[in-house]
Design an enzyme around this catalytic site. Structure first.
Site, mmCIF file in Angstrom:
data_model
loop_
_atom_site.group_PDB
_atom_site.id
_atom_site.type_symbol
_atom_site.label_atom_id
_atom_site.label_comp_id
_atom_site.label_asym_id
_atom_site.label_seq_id
_atom_site.Cartn_x
_atom_site.Cartn_y
_atom_site.Cartn_z
ATOM 1 N N GLY A 239 0.797 -1.220 0.000
ATOM 2 C CA GLY A 239 0.000 0.000 0.000
ATOM 3 C C GLY A 239 0.831 1.271 0.000
ATOM 4 O O GLY A 239 2.059 1.262 0.090
ATOM 5 N N HIS A 240 0.118 2.398 -0.077
ATOM 6 C CA HIS A 240 0.801 3.689 -0.183
ATOM 7 C C HIS A 240 1.555 4.039 1.094
ATOM 8 O O HIS A 240 1.141 3.729 2.207
ATOM 9 C CB HIS A 240 -0.171 4.813 -0.560
#
Length: 343
Positions: A239-240
């Site tokens: 994920g970011h």
């Protein structure tokens, strides 16, 4: 692949050779299948019974393993699995693509390239991209604007690199991977979701390997960062704003939620799920199928997956699991009664 002398293999792997240095081998094969002209390896005593039936020309082994039943040459190494890996590297070198830009590739005029760059058929490269020496861009790859790709990077066919991604030296990314897609960022408002533009990038270090169909999201504000020497298996979601420390390994189907920091030299077992906004210390091992919902502050081995059992037994255990709270209250009540009686 060409015949390779045992002398060359010993030198390349750092092994001690007991045998004819000029003897050659043509292939690497498993212990149970190796024949004359092959080289094999043994890294564990539990396979020692197979050595007597092995007809390989040479075997790689630890000095601690008794090979008196083996008739071929022996290459001794304290880490035979490593020596095996190097032997395969030596005997099966990866074919390099011929440098140049395929006629069907779409490349912006401001592309900056080093020497020996290969850009495959139907690749698309946007404006402001820099490619180092000997970079290989496979067929059908897409590279977004402003990306910087260092020397000796290899992108296999159909890799997609979004805008503003940097990739360090000698990194390899396998087919179908997507680097720099938008992170999962949305703001709720009266039952609706409003997208948060993801304006960070992705930084990938040197000597990284990223497996097929893996996705690494770009950061929301700051960058997602993959350290040097990290190895990432197939079909992994990162994920970011995740940060992964140097030389950490992630096995297949791991999912890492946003803004999590994973330390150096960690090992994450397959199909593990790691929650967002937590920190995992250096040298942590997480066994397969684990769910990590809180920070891990000390190195060690951590597990949470439930092994498979016979179905009827599993159902009974599942029912009992839902009764644990009630059972715990009953135990506390019994403890209180015992304490009263003791008084």
């Amino acid at each position: 692949m060409a015949a390779t002398s045992l002398e060359a293999i010993a030198a390349f792997t750092g092994s001690t050779l007991n045998g004819d240095a000029a003897q050659t081998v043509d292939a690497v094969a498993p212990l149970t299948q190796a024949k004359q002209g092959d080289i094999t390896f043994i890294s564990n005593h539990k396979f020692l019974s197979q050595v007597a039936q092995c007809s390989a020309s040479a075997i790689i082994a630890s000095p601690k393993i008794d090979l008196s039943d083996f008739n071929g040459a022996v290459l001794l190494h304290n880490n035979p699995y490593l020596a095996y890996a190097k032997t395969v590297q030596l005997m099966y070198p990866e074919a390099r693509l011929i440098s140049g830009i395929h006629a069907s590739a779409v490349v912006q005029e401001d592309l900056r390239t080093g020497e020996g760059v290969c850009i495959g058929a139907n690749a698309v490269i946007d404006e402001g991209v820099t490619l180092g020496d000997r970079v290989q861009i496979g067929a059908g790859c897409v590279i977004g604007a402003g990306c910087v790709i260092a020397d000796d990077v290899c992108l296999k066919a159909n890799v997609t690199i979004y805008d503003g991604v940097s990739i360090g030296e000698r990194t390899r990314i396998h087919s179908g991977s997507v680097i720099g897609a938008d992170g999962f960022g949305y703001a709720p408002d009266t039952g609706e979701w409003h997208k948060i533009p993801q304006i960070g990038g992705v930084q990938i270090g040197r000597d990284v390997e990223i497996g097929a169909n893996t996705t690494i999201d770009r950061g929301a504000l700051s960058d997602t960062v993959i350290g040097n020497g990290v190895i990432i298996d197939n079909q992994i979601q990162i994920g970011h704003n995740v940060v992964i420390g140097d030389h950490t390994a992630l096995a297949g189907a791991v999912a890492v939620a946003g803004s999590t920091i994973i330390g150096k030299y960690c090992q994450i077992g397959g199909a593990s799920a790691i929650a967002g906004h937590i920190t995992i210390a250096d040298e942590v091992i997480i066994t397969g199928m684990s769910m990590v919902t809180g920070s891990i502050k000390e190195k060690g081995v951590y597990s949470s997956g439930v092994p498979a059992t016979e179905s009827k037994r599993w159902r009974r255990n599942a029912v009992r699991f839902t009764q644990l709270d009630e059972m715990a209250r009953s135990v506390r009540e019994l403890q209180k009664q015992i304490q009263i009686q003791d008084k």
